[in-house]
Write a protein that holds these residues in place. Sequence first.
Motif, PDB file in Angstrom:
ATOM      1  N   PRO A  47      -7.793  -5.166  47.433  1.00 15.22           N
ATOM      2  CA  PRO A  47      -7.745  -5.272  48.896  1.00 15.22           C
ATOM      3  C   PRO A  47      -9.144  -5.564  49.421  1.00 15.22           C
ATOM      4  O   PRO A  47     -10.144  -5.133  48.848  1.00 15.22           O
ATOM      5  CB  PRO A  47      -7.278  -3.882  49.334  1.00 15.22           C
ATOM      6  CG  PRO A  47      -6.648  -3.283  48.129  1.00 15.22           C
ATOM      7  CD  PRO A  47      -7.340  -3.879  46.937  1.00 15.22           C
ATOM      8  N   VAL A  49     -11.751  -6.548  53.099  1.00 13.36           N
ATOM      9  CA  VAL A  49     -11.999  -6.640  54.532  1.00 13.36           C
ATOM     10  C   VAL A  49     -13.201  -7.550  54.746  1.00 13.36           C
ATOM     11  O   VAL A  49     -13.984  -7.791  53.831  1.00 13.36           O
ATOM     12  CB  VAL A  49     -12.295  -5.259  55.173  1.00 13.36           C
ATOM     13  CG1 VAL A  49     -11.114  -4.318  55.007  1.00 13.36           C
ATOM     14  CG2 VAL A  49     -13.570  -4.634  54.615  1.00 13.36           C
ATOM     15  N   CYS A  68     -12.248  -3.233  49.165  1.00 12.69           N
ATOM     16  CA  CYS A  68     -12.119  -1.890  49.718  1.00 12.69           C
ATOM     17  C   CYS A  68     -10.964  -1.173  49.023  1.00 12.69           C
ATOM     18  O   CYS A  68     -10.144  -1.797  48.340  1.00 12.69           O
ATOM     19  CB  CYS A  68     -11.882  -1.934  51.219  1.00 12.69           C
ATOM     20  SG  CYS A  68     -10.280  -2.621  51.693  1.00 12.69           S
ATOM     21  N   PRO A  70      -7.976   1.092  50.326  1.00 14.64           N
ATOM     22  CA  PRO A  70      -7.274   1.783  51.407  1.00 14.64           C
ATOM     23  C   PRO A  70      -6.904   3.192  50.942  1.00 14.64           C
ATOM     24  O   PRO A  70      -6.496   3.377  49.796  1.00 14.64           O
ATOM     25  CB  PRO A  70      -6.019   0.939  51.624  1.00 14.64           C
ATOM     26  CG  PRO A  70      -6.301  -0.369  50.954  1.00 14.64           C
ATOM     27  CD  PRO A  70      -7.248  -0.071  49.843  1.00 14.64           C
ATOM     28  N   TRP A  77     -10.335   3.463  55.024  1.00 18.06           N
ATOM     29  CA  TRP A  77     -10.662   2.669  53.855  1.00 18.06           C
ATOM     30  C   TRP A  77     -11.956   3.194  53.261  1.00 18.06           C
ATOM     31  O   TRP A  77     -12.799   3.733  53.971  1.00 18.06           O
ATOM     32  CB  TRP A  77     -10.881   1.201  54.228  1.00 18.06           C
ATOM     33  CG  TRP A  77      -9.714   0.532  54.868  1.00 18.06           C
ATOM     34  CD1 TRP A  77      -8.799  -0.275  54.266  1.00 18.06           C
ATOM     35  CD2 TRP A  77      -9.334   0.573  56.246  1.00 18.06           C
ATOM     36  NE1 TRP A  77      -7.878  -0.733  55.182  1.00 18.06           N
ATOM     37  CE2 TRP A  77      -8.188  -0.214  56.415  1.00 18.06           C
ATOM     38  CE3 TRP A  77      -9.854   1.220  57.378  1.00 18.06           C
ATOM     39  CZ2 TRP A  77      -7.550  -0.397  57.640  1.00 18.06           C
ATOM     40  CZ3 TRP A  77      -9.222   1.054  58.596  1.00 18.06           C
ATOM     41  CH2 TRP A  77      -8.082   0.248  58.714  1.00 18.06           C
ATOM     42  N   ILE A 104     -13.909  -4.250  61.307  1.00 14.87           N
ATOM     43  CA  ILE A 104     -13.394  -4.917  60.114  1.00 14.87           C
ATOM     44  C   ILE A 104     -12.279  -5.866  60.509  1.00 14.87           C
ATOM     45  O   ILE A 104     -11.611  -5.665  61.522  1.00 14.87           O
ATOM     46  CB  ILE A 104     -12.866  -3.923  59.039  1.00 14.87           C
ATOM     47  CG1 ILE A 104     -11.711  -3.079  59.586  1.00 14.87           C
ATOM     48  CG2 ILE A 104     -13.996  -3.078  58.482  1.00 14.87           C
ATOM     49  CD1 ILE A 104     -10.937  -2.300  58.518  1.00 14.87           C
ATOM     50  N   TRP A 106      -8.928  -6.785  58.880  1.00 16.87           N
ATOM     51  CA  TRP A 106      -8.008  -6.293  57.852  1.00 16.87           C
ATOM     52  C   TRP A 106      -6.690  -7.026  58.010  1.00 16.87           C
ATOM     53  O   TRP A 106      -6.001  -6.864  59.015  1.00 16.87           O
ATOM     54  CB  TRP A 106      -7.832  -4.783  58.002  1.00 16.87           C
ATOM     55  CG  TRP A 106      -6.760  -4.169  57.180  1.00 16.87           C
ATOM     56  CD1 TRP A 106      -5.571  -3.649  57.637  1.00 16.87           C
ATOM     57  CD2 TRP A 106      -6.740  -3.961  55.765  1.00 16.87           C
ATOM     58  NE1 TRP A 106      -4.834  -3.153  56.598  1.00 16.87           N
ATOM     59  CE2 TRP A 106      -5.522  -3.330  55.436  1.00 16.87           C
ATOM     60  CE3 TRP A 106      -7.623  -4.282  54.734  1.00 16.87           C
ATOM     61  CZ2 TRP A 106      -5.185  -3.000  54.128  1.00 16.87           C
ATOM     62  CZ3 TRP A 106      -7.284  -3.945  53.436  1.00 16.87           C
ATOM     63  CH2 TRP A 106      -6.081  -3.309  53.144  1.00 16.87           C
ATOM     64  N   LYS A 107      -6.388  -7.884  57.051  1.00 17.56           N
ATOM     65  CA  LYS A 107      -5.138  -8.653  57.056  1.00 17.56           C
ATOM     66  C   LYS A 107      -4.954  -9.413  58.372  1.00 17.56           C
ATOM     67  O   LYS A 107      -3.867  -9.447  58.939  1.00 17.56           O
ATOM     68  CB  LYS A 107      -3.947  -7.745  56.777  1.00 17.56           C
ATOM     69  CG  LYS A 107      -4.012  -7.105  55.405  1.00 17.56           C
ATOM     70  CD  LYS A 107      -2.799  -6.246  55.127  1.00 17.56           C
ATOM     71  CE  LYS A 107      -2.871  -5.657  53.724  1.00 17.56           C
ATOM     72  NZ  LYS A 107      -1.724  -4.810  53.423  1.00 17.56           N
TER      73      LYS A 107
END
Length: 159
Positions: A47, A49, A68, A70, A77, A104, A106-107
């Motif tokens: 994962p 960021v 990162c 999660p 995170w 950040i 994130w997705k």
Amino acid sequence: MIGVRAVQKVSSTRAFAKVAPHVIPALDRAVHRLTRGKVLLSAQLLPGVILTATGARSGRPRRTPLACMPEEGGGSWILVGSNFGRTGHPAWTANLLAHPDAEISWKGTDIPVTAVLLAGEERAAVWKTLLTFWPPYAAYQERVEREIRLFRITPRPSA
């Protein structure tokens, strides 16, 4: 398809530590920009960021793609200042120490966060979990005399 174990083995090497810091972040930033925050190449294995933190000395925004971890339950995170097992702490860690409020991506979602440097027993517990999550961190720590910095980032409350 390359397996995760093969990637872990390669990413534990000194050669990877020499090349990766120059290649991976640049590719991540480019792909992230082109996909409007939806794709991070390195996140295909871990994962990731994009951290935007205020520069410790410059006071300017600094964007850094980072792997990162999660935390269970979501909402926080762990960021690892491994610097790929290289000698010095990565610059982004100094930025967070000086200015813990950051953001950040994130997705594809921008999230205002606050970072806290982990220490003592809390750090030790998280480190143990990290080594299960991504074993190459052990090789990174073995190569350096410094203690790798770990930060927990959590969303800031909305104003």
